[in-house]
Design a protein around this motif. Structure first.
Motif, PDB file in Angstrom:
ATOM      1  N   TYR A   7      -8.847  21.729  44.853  1.00 45.81           N
ATOM      2  CA  TYR A   7      -8.082  20.453  45.344  1.00 45.81           C
ATOM      3  C   TYR A   7      -7.909  19.243  44.969  1.00 45.81           C
ATOM      4  O   TYR A   7      -6.700  18.302  45.667  1.00 45.81           O
ATOM      5  CB  TYR A   7      -9.536  19.962  46.120  1.00 45.81           C
ATOM      6  CG  TYR A   7      -9.269  18.673  46.835  1.00 45.81           C
ATOM      7  CD1 TYR A   7      -8.537  19.524  48.250  1.00 45.81           C
ATOM      8  CD2 TYR A   7     -10.101  17.963  46.624  1.00 45.81           C
ATOM      9  CE1 TYR A   7      -8.438  18.193  48.819  1.00 45.81           C
ATOM     10  CE2 TYR A   7     -10.224  16.983  47.670  1.00 45.81           C
ATOM     11  CZ  TYR A   7      -8.784  16.553  49.081  1.00 45.81           C
ATOM     12  OH  TYR A   7      -9.189  14.829  49.396  1.00 45.81           O
ATOM     13  N   TYR A   8      -8.116  18.542  43.632  1.00 45.62           N
ATOM     14  CA  TYR A   8      -8.040  17.406  43.442  1.00 45.62           C
ATOM     15  C   TYR A   8      -6.348  17.858  42.761  1.00 45.62           C
ATOM     16  O   TYR A   8      -5.771  16.706  42.179  1.00 45.62           O
ATOM     17  CB  TYR A   8      -9.296  17.516  42.010  1.00 45.62           C
ATOM     18  CG  TYR A   8     -10.092  16.493  42.923  1.00 45.62           C
ATOM     19  CD1 TYR A   8      -9.865  15.130  43.917  1.00 45.62           C
ATOM     20  CD2 TYR A   8     -11.668  17.203  42.415  1.00 45.62           C
ATOM     21  CE1 TYR A   8     -11.356  14.615  44.362  1.00 45.62           C
ATOM     22  CE2 TYR A   8     -12.565  16.288  43.429  1.00 45.62           C
ATOM     23  CZ  TYR A   8     -12.427  15.210  43.841  1.00 45.62           C
ATOM     24  OH  TYR A   8     -14.162  14.452  44.491  1.00 45.62           O
ATOM     25  N   ASN A   9      -6.552  18.924  41.747  1.00 43.76           N
ATOM     26  CA  ASN A   9      -4.896  19.171  41.197  1.00 43.76           C
ATOM     27  C   ASN A   9      -4.012  18.891  42.550  1.00 43.76           C
ATOM     28  O   ASN A   9      -3.427  18.076  42.341  1.00 43.76           O
ATOM     29  CB  ASN A   9      -5.049  20.218  40.897  1.00 43.76           C
ATOM     30  CG  ASN A   9      -5.638  20.130  39.228  1.00 43.76           C
ATOM     31  OD1 ASN A   9      -5.996  19.182  38.809  1.00 43.76           O
ATOM     32  ND2 ASN A   9      -6.117  21.464  38.914  1.00 43.76           N
ATOM     33  N   ILE A  10      -4.388  19.629  43.678  1.00 41.14           N
ATOM     34  CA  ILE A  10      -3.157  19.222  44.564  1.00 41.14           C
ATOM     35  C   ILE A  10      -2.987  18.129  45.157  1.00 41.14           C
ATOM     36  O   ILE A  10      -2.135  17.424  45.621  1.00 41.14           O
ATOM     37  CB  ILE A  10      -3.604  20.241  45.915  1.00 41.14           C
ATOM     38  CG1 ILE A  10      -3.778  21.864  45.437  1.00 41.14           C
ATOM     39  CG2 ILE A  10      -3.083  20.020  47.256  1.00 41.14           C
ATOM     40  CD1 ILE A  10      -3.684  22.756  46.520  1.00 41.14           C
ATOM     41  N   LEU A  11      -3.926  17.229  45.768  1.00 39.76           N
ATOM     42  CA  LEU A  11      -4.099  15.854  45.122  1.00 39.76           C
ATOM     43  C   LEU A  11      -3.981  14.910  44.543  1.00 39.76           C
ATOM     44  O   LEU A  11      -3.395  13.849  45.290  1.00 39.76           O
ATOM     45  CB  LEU A  11      -5.911  15.209  45.959  1.00 39.76           C
ATOM     46  CG  LEU A  11      -6.111  13.784  46.013  1.00 39.76           C
ATOM     47  CD1 LEU A  11      -5.899  13.491  48.050  1.00 39.76           C
ATOM     48  CD2 LEU A  11      -7.714  13.322  45.827  1.00 39.76           C
ATOM     49  N   LYS A  12      -3.981  15.279  43.248  1.00 38.07           N
ATOM     50  CA  LYS A  12      -2.914  14.406  42.705  1.00 38.07           C
ATOM     51  C   LYS A  12      -1.605  14.216  42.704  1.00 38.07           C
ATOM     52  O   LYS A  12      -0.905  13.692  42.584  1.00 38.07           O
ATOM     53  CB  LYS A  12      -3.158  14.645  41.407  1.00 38.07           C
ATOM     54  CG  LYS A  12      -4.624  13.885  40.859  1.00 38.07           C
ATOM     55  CD  LYS A  12      -5.726  13.939  39.141  1.00 38.07           C
ATOM     56  CE  LYS A  12      -5.203  15.579  39.000  1.00 38.07           C
ATOM     57  NZ  LYS A  12      -6.093  15.572  37.771  1.00 38.07           N
ATOM     58  N   ASN A  13      -0.799  15.364  42.566  1.00 39.57           N
ATOM     59  CA  ASN A  13       0.518  16.565  42.299  1.00 39.57           C
ATOM     60  C   ASN A  13       0.778  16.043  43.746  1.00 39.57           C
ATOM     61  O   ASN A  13       2.249  15.335  43.780  1.00 39.57           O
ATOM     62  CB  ASN A  13       0.365  17.627  41.673  1.00 39.57           C
ATOM     63  CG  ASN A  13       0.109  17.643  40.740  1.00 39.57           C
ATOM     64  OD1 ASN A  13       0.681  17.435  39.994  1.00 39.57           O
ATOM     65  ND2 ASN A  13      -0.795  19.242  40.384  1.00 39.57           N
ATOM     66  N   GLU A  14       0.263  16.190  45.012  1.00 41.04           N
ATOM     67  CA  GLU A  14       0.981  15.776  46.036  1.00 41.04           C
ATOM     68  C   GLU A  14       1.316  14.753  46.472  1.00 41.04           C
ATOM     69  O   GLU A  14       1.829  14.259  48.111  1.00 41.04           O
ATOM     70  CB  GLU A  14       0.870  17.081  47.196  1.00 41.04           C
ATOM     71  CG  GLU A  14       1.262  18.133  46.790  1.00 41.04           C
ATOM     72  CD  GLU A  14       0.778  19.705  47.819  1.00 41.04           C
ATOM     73  OE1 GLU A  14       0.339  19.439  48.766  1.00 41.04           O
ATOM     74  OE2 GLU A  14       1.190  20.631  47.318  1.00 41.04           O
ATOM     75  N   LEU A  15      -0.092  14.085  46.236  1.00 41.36           N
ATOM     76  CA  LEU A  15      -0.345  12.230  46.710  1.00 41.36           C
ATOM     77  C   LEU A  15      -0.159  11.404  46.176  1.00 41.36           C
ATOM     78  O   LEU A  15       0.756  10.293  46.282  1.00 41.36           O
ATOM     79  CB  LEU A  15      -1.341  12.591  47.931  1.00 41.36           C
ATOM     80  CG  LEU A  15      -1.947  11.021  48.271  1.00 41.36           C
ATOM     81  CD1 LEU A  15      -0.859  11.049  49.491  1.00 41.36           C
ATOM     82  CD2 LEU A  15      -2.881  10.734  48.992  1.00 41.36           C
TER      83      LEU A  15
END
Length: 55
Positions: A7-15
């Motif tokens: 979740y945090y990886n997606i959050l960082k990369n996509e937002l």
């Protein structure tokens, strides 16, 4: 634990890395919207047979 890391990886990369936030309030709003709209309504997850959590 692994689920939160994803979740945090997606959050960082996509937002976080895609936009520039001027204030903490802007960042807070964007993260809230991302978590509710993108992750729960739009983005399919492998652990749920590629359905969104909403589905």
């Amino acid at each position: 634990m692994c689920q939160w890391n994803r979740y945090y990886n997606i959050l960082k990369n996509e937002l976080i890395y895609q936009y520039r936030f001027e204030t903490a309030a802007e960042l807070d709003y964007a993260v809230s919207e991302f978590a509710y709209d993108e992750c729960n309504q739009v983005r399919p997850h492998s652990y749920s047979e590629y359905l969104t959590p909403f589905e």
